[in-house]
Scaffold this motif. Sequence first.
Motif, PDB file in Angstrom:
ATOM      1  N   MET A 179      69.354  -2.840  53.748  1.00  0.00           N
ATOM      2  CA  MET A 179      68.996  -1.739  52.857  1.00  0.00           C
ATOM      3  C   MET A 179      70.095  -0.677  52.874  1.00  0.00           C
ATOM      4  O   MET A 179      70.559  -0.269  53.933  1.00  0.00           O
ATOM      5  CB  MET A 179      67.665  -1.116  53.282  1.00  0.00           C
ATOM      6  CG  MET A 179      67.203   0.022  52.394  1.00  0.00           C
ATOM      7  SD  MET A 179      65.612   0.682  52.930  1.00  0.00           S
ATOM      8  CE  MET A 179      65.457   2.066  51.791  1.00  0.00           C
ATOM      9  N   CYS A 180      70.510  -0.239  51.697  1.00  0.00           N
ATOM     10  CA  CYS A 180      71.586   0.762  51.589  1.00  0.00           C
ATOM     11  C   CYS A 180      71.056   2.142  51.951  1.00  0.00           C
ATOM     12  O   CYS A 180      70.001   2.567  51.476  1.00  0.00           O
ATOM     13  CB  CYS A 180      72.135   0.759  50.166  1.00  0.00           C
ATOM     14  SG  CYS A 180      73.678   1.670  49.996  1.00  0.00           S
ATOM     15  N   LYS A 181      71.796   2.844  52.816  1.00  0.00           N
ATOM     16  CA  LYS A 181      71.412   4.199  53.209  1.00  0.00           C
ATOM     17  C   LYS A 181      72.407   5.205  52.644  1.00  0.00           C
ATOM     18  O   LYS A 181      73.564   4.870  52.368  1.00  0.00           O
ATOM     19  CB  LYS A 181      71.371   4.306  54.736  1.00  0.00           C
ATOM     20  CG  LYS A 181      70.300   3.465  55.392  1.00  0.00           C
ATOM     21  CD  LYS A 181      70.304   3.669  56.899  1.00  0.00           C
ATOM     22  CE  LYS A 181      69.202   2.878  57.572  1.00  0.00           C
ATOM     23  NZ  LYS A 181      69.186   3.088  59.044  1.00  0.00           N
ATOM     24  N   ASP A 191      77.177   6.358  50.357  1.00  0.00           N
ATOM     25  CA  ASP A 191      76.206   5.368  50.815  1.00  0.00           C
ATOM     26  C   ASP A 191      76.829   4.421  51.838  1.00  0.00           C
ATOM     27  O   ASP A 191      78.035   4.512  52.137  1.00  0.00           O
ATOM     28  CB  ASP A 191      75.570   4.609  49.636  1.00  0.00           C
ATOM     29  CG  ASP A 191      76.526   3.671  48.909  1.00  0.00           C
ATOM     30  OD1 ASP A 191      77.592   3.315  49.463  1.00  0.00           O
ATOM     31  OD2 ASP A 191      76.207   3.299  47.763  1.00  0.00           O
ATOM     32  N   SER A 214      70.091   9.828  55.432  1.00  0.00           N
ATOM     33  CA  SER A 214      69.821   9.269  56.758  1.00  0.00           C
ATOM     34  C   SER A 214      70.581   9.985  57.875  1.00  0.00           C
ATOM     35  O   SER A 214      70.255   9.800  59.051  1.00  0.00           O
ATOM     36  CB  SER A 214      70.179   7.779  56.772  1.00  0.00           C
ATOM     37  OG  SER A 214      69.362   7.053  55.880  1.00  0.00           O
TER      38      SER A 214
END
Length: 286
Positions: free
Chosen positions: A1-3, A21, A60
Motif C-alpha cells: 500500500m502506498c503511503k 509518496d 504517515s
Amino acid sequence: MCKNYLAFDVGGTSIKYAVIDSNLKMLDSGKTATNHNQDQAIVKALTTISHQIMGQFKISGIGVSTAGRVGHHGEIIYAGPTIQNYQGTPLKQILEKATQLPVQVMNDVDAALMGEILCGHVHADQSVYCVALGTGIGGAFYHNGHLSRGAHGLANSVGYLNYDPESKECFESQASTLALQHRLESINVSVPEAFQRARNGQPQFVKIIQHWCRQLGKQLAQICLILDPAQILIGGAVSQQGDFFIHQIKSAVHYFLPEGLANVDIKATTLQDQAQVFGALSPFFL
C-alpha cells in the motif's frame, strides 16, 4: 500500500515543503517565509502547514531538513546567525505532539546527501562526502551505510574550519558563495555572471574564480586526507555552474595534495534544490 509523507526544508529565509509518496513521487509542494523566526515563526509555520496538509492527505510521517546542527533527539543544538532564536528548539518533540505522527529531523546537508542516495544518484555502498555551498558551508559524510554525525551531532561542521577567535572569521566567511558574492558586489557583477565571464576567458574573472576555488580546494584536500571518501559531492546553487566549476574544484584539490593522493571523484549534486526534501524522508525509506 502506498503511503504519503510530508517533508520540510527549513532554510535561513524560507521553508519549502512537499508531500511525497512511498514511490518517491512528489504529490504537492509549496514554500513560505521564515520571517527571520520572529516570535517562533518557524515552529508555527511547520505546525500550521502540517495541519493543512493532513487535512488534504493521509500522512504517515514527517521529515524535517533544517539549517543548524541537530541533536540525537531532533533538537537544534547549534544555530549560527542565519536563523535567530532557533538554537535549543525541540523540533521533533513539538511536531510529534502537534501532529501525533512520527517525526524525523536532520541537518540540511545530511538531508541533501541522503536525498541523492535515496533517489539513486549515489550508490549507498560508497563513502561519500557532501559539501553544500551557499550562505555558509556545510558538510556531511556517509560511510559504511550510515551518516557520520559524531558524539555530539557536531561532526562535519566544516564551515568553521580555521576559526579565528579574534576576527570570528573561518572557512565559510572567506569561501562561501556569499563571500564570493560580497567580493563581486564592488564591481557590480553577480556570481553566475562572473562564472560566465570566466568561461569566456576574461582574465579578471578567471583569476577571481580560480582564487575562490583554490580556497575551497585547500579545505577539501584536508577532508580527503582525513576521511578518504570515494566521492565528494558539491551542492548549492553554484553547483549548477556545471563542468567548468567542477573542473576548477578538481584542479584545486589536486594542487593541495601530494602526487598520487588525489584519488577522490568530485561531482555536482543531481537533485539540486529538491535534495533536502527527499533526504528529510530518508529515515522512513532506508
